[in-house]
Design an enzyme around this catalytic site. Sequence first.
Site, short mmCIF file in Angstrom:
data_model
loop_
_atom_site.label_atom_id
_atom_site.label_comp_id
_atom_site.label_asym_id
_atom_site.label_seq_id
_atom_site.Cartn_x
_atom_site.Cartn_y
_atom_site.Cartn_z
N TRP A 192 0.86 -1.18 0.00
CA TRP A 192 0.00 0.00 0.00
C TRP A 192 0.91 1.25 0.00
O TRP A 192 1.91 1.28 0.72
CB TRP A 192 -0.90 0.00 1.26
CG TRP A 192 -1.63 1.29 1.40
CD1 TRP A 192 -2.76 1.66 0.73
CD2 TRP A 192 -1.26 2.40 2.22
NE1 TRP A 192 -3.10 2.94 1.07
CE2 TRP A 192 -2.19 3.42 1.99
CE3 TRP A 192 -0.21 2.64 3.11
CZ2 TRP A 192 -2.14 4.66 2.63
CZ3 TRP A 192 -0.14 3.88 3.75
CH2 TRP A 192 -1.11 4.86 3.51
N ASP A 359 -15.28 13.12 -1.59
CA ASP A 359 -14.75 11.80 -1.22
C ASP A 359 -15.52 11.23 -0.04
O ASP A 359 -16.67 11.61 0.23
CB ASP A 359 -13.23 11.92 -0.96
CG ASP A 359 -12.46 10.65 -1.28
OD1 ASP A 359 -12.49 9.73 -0.45
OD2 ASP A 359 -11.84 10.58 -2.36
N ASP A 360 -14.91 10.34 0.69
CA ASP A 360 -15.53 9.59 1.79
C ASP A 360 -16.14 10.51 2.85
O ASP A 360 -15.63 11.60 3.11
CB ASP A 360 -14.41 8.74 2.42
CG ASP A 360 -14.94 7.63 3.29
OD1 ASP A 360 -16.15 7.58 3.50
OD2 ASP A 360 -14.11 6.82 3.74
N ARG A 436 -9.59 -2.05 8.52
CA ARG A 436 -10.14 -0.68 8.47
C ARG A 436 -11.60 -0.66 8.95
O ARG A 436 -12.47 -0.04 8.33
CB ARG A 436 -10.05 -0.11 7.05
CG ARG A 436 -9.93 1.41 7.03
CD ARG A 436 -10.10 1.98 5.66
NE ARG A 436 -9.78 3.39 5.65
CZ ARG A 436 -10.44 4.31 4.96
NH1 ARG A 436 -11.45 3.99 4.21
NH2 ARG A 436 -10.07 5.56 5.00
N LYS A 469 -15.81 7.74 -7.94
CA LYS A 469 -14.59 7.05 -7.50
C LYS A 469 -15.03 5.81 -6.73
O LYS A 469 -15.66 5.93 -5.67
CB LYS A 469 -13.77 8.00 -6.61
CG LYS A 469 -12.51 7.39 -6.04
CD LYS A 469 -11.73 8.46 -5.28
CE LYS A 469 -10.57 7.92 -4.49
NZ LYS A 469 -10.00 8.94 -3.59
N TRP A 470 -14.73 4.64 -7.28
CA TRP A 470 -15.20 3.36 -6.71
C TRP A 470 -14.05 2.76 -5.90
O TRP A 470 -13.13 2.20 -6.45
CB TRP A 470 -15.60 2.45 -7.86
CG TRP A 470 -16.14 1.11 -7.48
CD1 TRP A 470 -15.46 0.08 -6.88
CD2 TRP A 470 -17.46 0.62 -7.70
NE1 TRP A 470 -16.27 -1.00 -6.71
CE2 TRP A 470 -17.52 -0.70 -7.21
CE3 TRP A 470 -18.62 1.18 -8.26
CZ2 TRP A 470 -18.67 -1.47 -7.27
CZ3 TRP A 470 -19.76 0.40 -8.32
CH2 TRP A 470 -19.79 -0.91 -7.83
N ASP A 471 -14.17 2.88 -4.59
CA ASP A 471 -13.06 2.48 -3.71
C ASP A 471 -13.27 1.06 -3.18
O ASP A 471 -14.37 0.51 -3.22
CB ASP A 471 -13.00 3.48 -2.55
CG ASP A 471 -11.61 3.60 -1.95
OD1 ASP A 471 -10.74 2.77 -2.26
OD2 ASP A 471 -11.41 4.52 -1.14
N MET A 472 -12.22 0.47 -2.64
CA MET A 472 -12.27 -0.88 -2.08
C MET A 472 -11.06 -1.00 -1.15
O MET A 472 -9.94 -0.99 -1.62
CB MET A 472 -12.19 -1.88 -3.23
CG MET A 472 -12.51 -3.31 -2.89
SD MET A 472 -11.21 -4.15 -2.02
CE MET A 472 -10.01 -4.39 -3.28
N ASP A 538 -2.37 5.75 -3.02
CA ASP A 538 -2.70 6.70 -1.95
C ASP A 538 -1.50 7.57 -1.63
O ASP A 538 -1.62 8.50 -0.82
CB ASP A 538 -3.15 5.94 -0.70
CG ASP A 538 -4.64 5.69 -0.72
OD1 ASP A 538 -5.31 6.20 -1.63
OD2 ASP A 538 -5.14 4.97 0.17
C1 DGJ Z 1 -8.76 5.14 0.19
C2 DGJ Z 1 -8.55 5.96 -1.06
O1 DGJ Z 1 -7.47 5.49 -1.78
C3 DGJ Z 1 -8.40 7.42 -0.68
O2 DGJ Z 1 -8.09 8.18 -1.79
C4 DGJ Z 1 -9.68 7.86 -0.05
O3 DGJ Z 1 -10.71 7.81 -0.98
C5 DGJ Z 1 -9.99 6.99 1.16
N1 DGJ Z 1 -9.97 5.60 0.84
C6 DGJ Z 1 -11.34 7.33 1.72
O4 DGJ Z 1 -11.71 6.48 2.72
#
Ligand code: DGJ
Length: 714
Positions: A192, A359-360, A436, A469-472, A538
Amino acid sequence: MIKYKDRVFNLQTDKTSYIMRIAESGHLEHIHYGGKVTDEDFTMVNPIIKRPWSGNPLNDGSYFSLDNFRSECPTYGHTDFSEPMIDLLLDDRRVFDFRYISHQIGDKHILKTLPSATSGPFVETLELTLKDTLYDIYVKLYYSVYESLDVVVRSLEIINQTDKKLTINKALSASIDFADSDFDMLQLSGAWARERHLIKRDIRSGTSMVDSKRGNSSHQQNPAVAIIRKDCHEDYGQAYGMSLIYSGNFSCVTDVNDYNRLRVGFGINPFHFLWDLKPGESFETPELVMTYSSQGLNKMSQNFHAFIKDHILRGLHQYKERPILLNNWEATYFDFTEKKLLELADKASQVGAEMFVLDDGWFGKRNSPDSSLGDWYVNKDKIPSGLEGLSKKINEKGLKFGLWVEPEMISQKSDLYKNHPDWCLHEVGRSRSETRNQLVLDYTRQDVRDYIVKSLIEVFKNGNIEYVKWDMNRNITEPGSKHYASGEIFHRYILGLYDVLKRITEACPDILFEACAGGGGRFDMGILAYMPQVWTSDDTDAHERVKIQDGTSLFYPPITMGAHVSAVPNHQVDRMTSLETRYHIAASCNLGYELDLTSLTVKELDEIKLQIEDYKSIRKTVQFGKFYRLKSPFNSNETAWQVVNEDQVLVYYYRALSVPNAPMTYLRLKDLEDGKYEYQGRVYTSDYLMNIGIGLMPEKGDFKTRLLRFKKTS
Ligand code: DGJ
């Protein structure tokens, strides 16, 4: 072009050939993959040699043995001791013997359950059918040939025509037997915030592997490798690139046997994989994209870049310039109000950005990572106008509006979990490991997928959302589900993910999707088939990004990489770099900003305004140009990249650490079209730029960059 004559198949592209032969025994034999060969007689290739310990499965008195045969579809047993491509179990029996029965040549083969590379002019597929000598089990090998791109795409299908259950222990997408093992392997490895660093390793006797067992393709290893001759470098030598159209567990194994035959097998990871086929059922593997370059790694990368742009990306945004955005994550994290967002958007619009991304933290009761995933409704305490009102206000400022979601996850502290505690992947009776503070939704279940598709489409249609933005943000640790056996979960999860992505992207074709998995934890061609760009890492530190972006470029073009200018000291590594350096590194990909613009000085905002103006003038080249690596951050203090499009040439230069009493650096450009090029008011010939180069005067200071712009004048 696919040629067939005298039991020999020659799959020819402009510069390559992939040649196979149906051996006397009916086994499918690999003859050659590499530079184009037009000869038709291959009797001198792969002679049968007497080897004392190699058995003969034909018992015909010859020295034929699969032990030193170059097989297109190796299975264990019948004298083959190397890594098999497929491994099956029927009635407790595990030895199979597949031989050719027929073939056909037709249009591009399209997979039924997984994303396929798209078709196009001069693309055709060879379908080869093999059958086990004892049972009605069929294997189809698919080879799609992209003539002008020097690409061959392979996949495999197993069909159970017996009246019994057939269990698949292993089914790779491709296996290639090279005649010798005098190669190195390049892999993209990391962690990461440190993704896709280039690693070179020797290929030696025995097996070695890169793989993922994490449920996603992973930060740690990327599902793409290059097999290169020892003397190969950026501009010289033979390079084979292989990259899987798949986002889950994969493995790439190299196996060198006692006669130096190198077998490379690539596909779904057989680890924790067991798939049952009922009578009449079939199983298809993901596609493996392969290219060969005789002109080193740059050319190999360019083949992949062109292929991804034309045959992996699709939809409305495939050939569209990508917007310059401001993302609020590193500006506010979870701590924002609607007022703050609008202040940020004001500044974004003043400096000329084109989109604001929330974002989040906008939904449920989410003010930290420990809650609300799954509750996809807006938090009106934070955003009283709702998404509809907020997006309208943002649009009124001349900006598009984009939104973050993380739809594959569920928080234990959520309404969704309260109502459906069994909707996460889990093993009954065992603890549910959190990462997380979250669990993974069980995408193998239709009801879970239907719920997510419905709730997200509702969110995306509620307000003018033009980007998602589709996060995981975690790996799978307990691959268990009520409906399926444990060995099927990893693959079924990915099938479920692709089903969700297909339905959502089809329902919202106008939205630009950007994939993210804690940055680049799922940077692969499977994801790119649905979402044409990825949040690369990130890590937004310019210095760290140089390596990440350089490594990523081995297979993936800049238009697939999101890169943002962020604040200093950098939030991931605490490093100070200039605004110019941060811009130059981010401006080599899809540019965005991710910092609190309201806290910047007027001078800094003016500088950003100029940067954005500048990026607009180079964006087409960055995103659609041909990319070259001139200097590598993995073996020097300097990095340089070149991008060429129409009449514009850009050269990015980066020097990590200051060198006392430094020598001059000459940047020699590559592969320019004949003609004249203007740079800083002076006109140079292409041969001057390629042979003498532009000299950069020594300059003090760490983390320095230059962005050189050339215009072709004739
Ligand atoms: C991980 C993403 O890579 C970040 O850019 C951000 O969107 C955070 N999650 C939000 O929880």
